[in-house]
Design an enzyme around this catalytic site. Structure first.
Site, PDB file in Angstrom:
ATOM      1  N   ARG A 183      -6.175  26.861  44.530  1.00  0.00           N
ATOM      2  CA  ARG A 183      -6.452  27.694  45.710  1.00  0.00           C
ATOM      3  C   ARG A 183      -5.400  28.792  45.770  1.00  0.00           C
ATOM      4  NH1 ARG A 183      -7.679  26.619  52.017  1.00  0.00           N
ATOM      5  NH2 ARG A 183      -9.677  26.210  51.029  1.00  0.00           N
TER       6      ARG A 183
ATOM      7  N   HIS B 220     -15.513  31.120  47.162  1.00  0.00           N
ATOM      8  CA  HIS B 220     -15.194  29.760  47.633  1.00  0.00           C
ATOM      9  C   HIS B 220     -16.301  28.798  47.146  1.00  0.00           C
ATOM     10  CE1 HIS B 220     -13.240  26.667  49.716  1.00  0.00           C
ATOM     11  NE2 HIS B 220     -13.378  27.038  50.973  1.00  0.00           N
TER      12      HIS B 220
ATOM     13  N   GLN C  35     -16.955  25.082  48.414  1.00  0.00           N
ATOM     14  CA  GLN C  35     -17.490  25.117  49.784  1.00  0.00           C
ATOM     15  C   GLN C  35     -19.021  25.231  49.763  1.00  0.00           C
ATOM     16  OE1 GLN C  35     -15.519  25.437  52.970  1.00  0.00           O
ATOM     17  NE2 GLN C  35     -17.543  24.937  53.754  1.00  0.00           N
TER      18      GLN C  35
ATOM     19  N   ASP D  20     -17.522  32.411  59.894  1.00  0.00           N
ATOM     20  CA  ASP D  20     -16.203  32.159  59.295  1.00  0.00           C
ATOM     21  C   ASP D  20     -15.204  32.916  60.169  1.00  0.00           C
ATOM     22  OD1 ASP D  20     -14.072  31.527  57.641  1.00  0.00           O
ATOM     23  OD2 ASP D  20     -14.691  32.839  55.985  1.00  0.00           O
TER      24      ASP D  20
ATOM     25  N   CYS E 209     -17.315  27.031  57.980  1.00  0.00           N
ATOM     26  CA  CYS E 209     -16.519  26.371  56.934  1.00  0.00           C
ATOM     27  C   CYS E 209     -15.263  25.731  57.520  1.00  0.00           C
ATOM     28  CB  CYS E 209     -16.166  27.365  55.841  1.00  0.00           C
ATOM     29  SG  CYS E 209     -15.391  28.864  56.457  1.00  0.00           S
TER      30      CYS E 209
ATOM     31  N   ARG F 117     -17.590  18.302  52.109  1.00  0.00           N
ATOM     32  CA  ARG F 117     -16.652  18.874  51.132  1.00  0.00           C
ATOM     33  C   ARG F 117     -16.172  17.786  50.171  1.00  0.00           C
ATOM     34  NH1 ARG F 117     -13.664  23.164  52.039  1.00  0.00           N
ATOM     35  NH2 ARG F 117     -13.586  23.168  49.766  1.00  0.00           N
TER      36      ARG F 117
HETATM   37  N1  NVA Z   1     -12.410  33.228  54.736  1.00  0.00           N
HETATM   38  C1  NVA Z   1     -11.491  32.165  55.065  1.00  0.00           C
HETATM   39  C2  NVA Z   1     -12.021  30.848  54.606  1.00  0.00           C
HETATM   40  C3  NVA Z   1     -11.183  29.669  54.969  1.00  0.00           C
HETATM   41  C4  NVA Z   1     -11.748  28.384  54.474  1.00  0.00           C
HETATM   42  C5  NVA Z   1     -10.136  32.461  54.459  1.00  0.00           C
HETATM   43  O1  NVA Z   1     -10.086  32.882  53.294  1.00  0.00           O
HETATM   44  O2  NVA Z   1      -9.123  32.282  55.125  1.00  0.00           O
HETATM   45  N1   CP Z   2     -13.127  25.234  54.600  1.00  0.00           N
HETATM   46  C1   CP Z   2     -11.937  25.130  54.001  1.00  0.00           C
HETATM   47  O1   CP Z   2     -11.759  25.516  52.849  1.00  0.00           O
HETATM   48  O2   CP Z   2     -10.965  24.554  54.760  1.00  0.00           O
HETATM   49  P1   CP Z   2      -9.419  24.432  54.392  1.00  0.00           P
HETATM   50  O3   CP Z   2      -8.858  25.828  54.403  1.00  0.00           O
HETATM   51  O4   CP Z   2      -8.833  23.558  55.448  1.00  0.00           O
HETATM   52  O5   CP Z   2      -9.303  23.824  53.027  1.00  0.00           O
END
Ligand code: NVA
Ligand code: CP
Length: 337
Positions: A108, A135, A138, A231, A272, A317
């Site tokens: 990540r 993502h 997800q 989101d 999400c 997930r």
């Molecule tokens: N678009 C958000 C998704 C978090 C799961 C981010 O990148 O922070």
């Molecule tokens: N939806 C998601 O990716 O959550 P986290 O940022 O908590 O992993």
């Protein structure tokens, strides 16, 4: 004969066919059923999994950890501030080191290129746990949740409202188009997805028979939606953009009026997570103090309504990440899909 998935990385959805993505979704449902029935599924016995995180996470980290342990593997969390990556060691060198010790790597972070470099140089499957661009893990959970609710995917309509050019929006658009789900991206024009991405989605949609709609018009965009998807308005790494986004995205907030505007009694709400639906977070408090808003992308009422499925999605997930890891690393017999 080994699995057509064996040894493959999941970096972006576009690297997989419709049938392959459907396999992940259906295998996730199967593993969920096995877990609920207490049937062991230790397909990764003795394997070691690196969990590399440049950004914060609750769901993705927990899902990879529990899934790895259920599969008989050992997960090891490697946070950005704990290891040398970036500061003293390149991604390429890190990949070579981790690949020599671990059997699979979750990543990540910020750049999609880092996930690609890890896959190129580690020699083991790399699973993208979110980058600025995509993502993909997800998506398997999200489309599984849709399928659980409607018994099918083809022909459904998902309307995503808010920041139309973030990782989740990009992934929903491409994955839906591949799978035959109509995807509406409902956002201000300045936050529309990249043209190249829209064109790619339209190409997939012409093959799968789905419809892509990119619009500023909320009423038209949410009409007929089987699922409304939100989101955060400000993604990780863009924290200086709260003021601009709060002003721009308020009309795109999911509330009960928007849910009614779908015209569908059974429409579901997806998110999400994490979500800003109240002021019980630091950012929530800051936005109330500085901009006078107590809710952002979704109202508390909608978040707690009978339409809400975001916590099923969160649980999914784990089942879907388990399916992805097992299929790509478990030497399963999947000769074709
Ligand atoms: N678009 C958000 C998704 C978090 C799961 C981010 O990148 O922070
Ligand atoms: N939806 C998601 O990716 O959550 P986290 O940022 O908590 O992993």
């Amino acid at each position: 004969m080994e699995s057509i998935f064996q040894g493959r990385s999941l970096l972006a959805e576009k690297d997989f066919t419709k049938e392959e993505l459907m396999y992940f979704i259906d295998f996730s449902a199967h593993l969920k059923d096995m877990k609920k029935k207490g049937i062991p599924h230790r397909y990764l016995e003795g394997k070691n999994i690196a969990l590399l995180f440049e950004k914060a996470s609750t769901r993705t980290r927990s899902a990879f950890t529990v899934a790895a342990i259920d599969l008989g593997a050992h997960p090891e969390y490697l946070g950005k501030s704990d290891i040398q990556i970036g500061k003293k060691e390149s991604v390429e060198d890190t990949a070579k080191v981790l690949g020599g010790m671990f059997d699979g790597i979750e990543f990540r972070g910020f750049k999609q290129e880092s996930a690609e470099l890890l896959a190129e140089h580690s020699g083991v499957p790399v699973w993208n746990g979110l980058t600025d661009q995509w993502h993909p893990t997800q998506m398997i959970a999200d489309y599984l949740t849709l399928k659980e609710n409607f018994g099918k995917l083809e022909g459904l309509t998902l309307a995503y409202t808010g920041d139309g050019r973030n990782n989740v929006a990009n992934s929903l658009l491409i994955t839906g188009a591949i799978l035959g789900v109509n995807v509406h991206i409902v956002s201000p024009e300045s936050l529309f997805p990249d043209d190249a991405l829209i064109n790619l989605a339209r190409e997939y949609a012409s093959k799968s028979g789905s419809t892509i709609l990119i619009t500023e018009d909320v009423k038209n965009g949410v009409k007929g939606a089987d699922a409304l998807y939100a989101d955060v308005w400000v993604s990780m790494g863009e924290e200086d953009k709260f003021q601009e986004r709060v002003a721009l995205l308020k009309p795109y907030q999911i509330n009960m009026d928007m849910i009614r505007a779908t015209g569908k009694e059974e429409t579901i709400l997806l998110h999400c997570l994490p979500a800003f639906h109240d002021t019980k977070t630091e950012y929530g408090k800051m936005v109330e103090r500085d901009f006078g808003e107590i809710e952002m992308e979704v109202t508390d009422e909608a978040f707690r309504s009978k339409h809400a499925r975001q916590f099923d999605q969160a649980e999914n997930r784990m089942h879907s990440i388990k399916a992805i890891m097992a299929a790509t690393l478990g030497n399963l017999f999947i000769p074709r899909v």
